[in-house]
Structures are given as C-alpha cells and as structure tokens.
Design an enzyme around this catalytic site. Structure first.
Site, PDB file in Angstrom:
ATOM      1  N   HIS A   1      48.782  22.252  62.949  1.00 33.40           N
ATOM      2  CA  HIS A   1      49.620  22.824  64.025  1.00 33.40           C
ATOM      3  C   HIS A   1      48.771  23.674  64.983  1.00 33.40           C
ATOM      4  CE1 HIS A   1      54.050  24.033  65.011  1.00 33.40           C
ATOM      5  NE2 HIS A   1      53.299  24.038  66.106  1.00 33.40           N
ATOM      6  N   GLU A  11      55.761  23.324  56.815  1.00 31.70           N
ATOM      7  CA  GLU A  11      54.429  23.917  57.053  1.00 31.70           C
ATOM      8  C   GLU A  11      54.316  25.248  56.327  1.00 31.70           C
ATOM      9  OE1 GLU A  11      53.826  24.065  61.306  1.00 31.70           O
ATOM     10  OE2 GLU A  11      54.023  21.910  61.511  1.00 31.70           O
TER      11      GLU A  11
HETATM   12  C1  MLT Z   1      55.548  25.953  70.091  1.00 33.55           C
HETATM   13  O1  MLT Z   1      56.658  25.571  69.764  1.00 33.55           O
HETATM   14  O2  MLT Z   1      55.384  26.813  70.967  1.00 33.55           O
HETATM   15  C2  MLT Z   1      54.338  25.374  69.452  1.00 33.55           C
HETATM   16  O3  MLT Z   1      54.653  24.447  68.479  1.00 33.55           O
HETATM   17  C3  MLT Z   1      53.380  26.380  68.978  1.00 33.55           C
HETATM   18  C4  MLT Z   1      53.882  27.291  67.926  1.00 33.55           C
HETATM   19  O4  MLT Z   1      54.776  26.946  67.159  1.00 33.55           O
HETATM   20  O5  MLT Z   1      53.359  28.407  67.827  1.00 33.55           O
END
Ligand code: MLT
Length: 290
Positions: free
Chosen positions: A276, A258
């Site tokens: 995401h 990403e």
């Molecule tokens: C997380 O692991 O808390 C979620 O995927 C959200 C993020 O990565 O900010």
C-alpha cells in the site's frame, strides 16, 4: 476544540491545526483504547489504519468532524457518523499524483519483469531471455474509474501511445474524450484490455466486482494493476487466474485485509506486490496533511 490525530500525519498539517486547536497525536491505539479516549475530542484525524466504526462514533460524544488525511473513506462508517450529525471530510487531491505514478510504475514493472529480474541478478543469475517483456505502446489500457487518479493515469498513458478505454458511470463521454478515453461497457473493458487499472472506491456496489467470472472473459495476455482497494478484486480468483495462465499477470498495492503479509497474492511469482505504497511520497503526505 480538542483534536485527536490517531494515525501518522505529516508535521506540516499538524502545525496548522496547532495554531487553532488543542491537538493530541496518539497513533497505534487499539480499538478499545481509542474508544476509551475519543469522548474527550471534538475532531478525529485518521489515515487508513484507524477503523472508525459505529462503536467509536457512539463513544465520541463530542465529535463534530472525522477527517481522513487521504482519499478512501472505507475505514470510516459514514452512515453512523451522518446519523449523529458528524461531518466526514477527506483530502481528495493530496495524493493523486503519487497514486498515479505508482500505477505507472506497476504497469512498467509488470511489462518488463523488473522485480523478478532484480531478484535473480542479485542472486547471481544473468538471465536475459527469461525476462522478455512487452511494450506499452499500442496496447489497450482499460481504466475503471475516471476520477482524479484514473484521469491522471489516462493523461500519462497517452504519452506511452496506449489506446485508452474507460468505464465510469459518473462521467460524460465529453469529459472522457477530453482526456483521450473512449467510454465503453464493463464487459468491453474486461474483454478488450491488455492492461486493466482500477481507480474506484470500495463500496457495497464495487466490492468483489472482479471475480472468477470477469477474469475468465479477459485475454490470456491481460495484466491487472490494482492501486485502489484490495476488496475490489477476489484475491483467490486473481491468484488462480494468474497461476493457471488465464491472464498474464497482476501488480497489486492494496489488499482485502492489511497488513497483508500472508496474503495469497504474495505466493505467486507472476504477481508483483507492494505494501500500500500508492500515497507514499514525501509530497503526497504533506499534501494530504495540509
Ligand atoms: C488513500 O485512500 O488516500 C490511499 O489509499 C492512501 C492511504 O490509504 O493512506
């Protein structure tokens, strides 16, 4: 103590830290920039963008704690931190509901072709028969991982009158039964589900767990929702399975790398993608920061 906040974190959390500590907010640092300054700090706060590699940990001579404003710890090298006695902490419940509701939004969007129908109509095409959907009622939902998010998805899926099966080696059949889920094997999840939703951490054991072999055992009507981590699914294999009609569709919020602007999954009209957004609610960002 000096605290470095290296990713965007809600002000409500920063204000709490500032009452006790000397806090710097420096976001968007390149790895070499972070490495150059981390030696001044006792604590580092990140979300998912900053990669806390062994190099960074080595350079963090005064570091005592690395805190993740969120759940997944796959961007933090826990082994390297542990070897240096640095504590790694996360915010395991702050964004549970946000991730849960995004999962349900993805399931409904898949079932009713919401994004594609929206695009067509805005281009001037009134195509009602092209977007025949299916109902969630009576379908089997296979939940991989019955932690905080998987369990909340289960509770809400019951309201849609779905039949719930789950796989999680860390929960008891009694726990699963209490949230309306029947524990089954991984193979049964793949072969029996109409929808499969993933709620697992990315670890060496789970990386690539759904590949061509697993996809080949699914029903042609199966749909996969991934709001957990991109690396859990072989993206090339998922793209091929959907495009070749081996499964009916997928909705994906997370990617192996990403930002995922050129990801193969963005090339299929039968795959819904979001960047995401699972934790992206006003409430969740305050939740994880506090
Ligand atoms: C997380 O692991 O808390 C979620 O995927 C959200 C993020 O990565 O900010």
């Amino acid at each position: 103590m000096k605290v470095l906040i290296a990713d965007p974190v809600a002000k409500e959390g920063i204000e709490i830290l500032r009452k006790e500590f000397d806090v710097d907010v420096k976001t968007g640092l390149k790895p070499e920039e972070l490495k150059a300054i981390i030696g001044d700090y006792d604590a580092l706060v990140v979300r998912s963008e900053t990669q806390v590699t062994p190099d960074i940990i080595e350079a963090g001579k005064k570091l005592q704690v690395v805190a993740r404003a969120g759940v997944g710890l796959d961007n933090i090298n826990i082994d390297a931190a542990t070897k240096k006695g640095i504590i790694v902490v996360n915010a395991p419940t702050g964004n549970t509901i946000a991730a849960t509701e995004h999962t349900l939004a993805m399931m409904l969007a898949l079932a009713r072709h919401v994004p594609a129908a929206n695009d067509k109509l805005k281009c001037g095409a009134w195509q009602r028969s092209a977007f025949m959907g299916i109902e969630l009622k009576g379908k089997t939902l296979g939940i991989l991982g019955l932690g905080n998010v998987g369990s909340e998805v289960a509770r809400r899926a019951r309201a849609f009158e779905m039949s719930l099966i789950g796989y999680d080696p860390f929960v008891s059949p009694e726990y699963a039964q209490n949230i309306g889920v029947r524990l089954v094997s991984l193979d049964q999840i793949y072969t029996q589900s109409d929808f499969i939703t993933l709620h697992l951490p990315l670890t060496p054991n789970t990386r690539g767990m759904i590949g061509a072999k697993e996809l080949a055992t699914m029903k042609p009507t199966a749909r996969i929702v991934n709001c957990a981590r991109g690396g859990l699914v072989d993206e090339e294999a998922l793209f091929n399975a959907v495009e070749q009609g081996k499964i009916a569709g997928a909705a994906v919020d997370v990617f192996s790398s990403e930002p995922a602007v050129n990801n193969v999954l963005c090339r299929s009209s039968k795959i819904i993608v979001t960047p995401h957004l699972g934790a992206s609610t006003a409430e969740a960002q305050v939740g994880v920061a506090v």
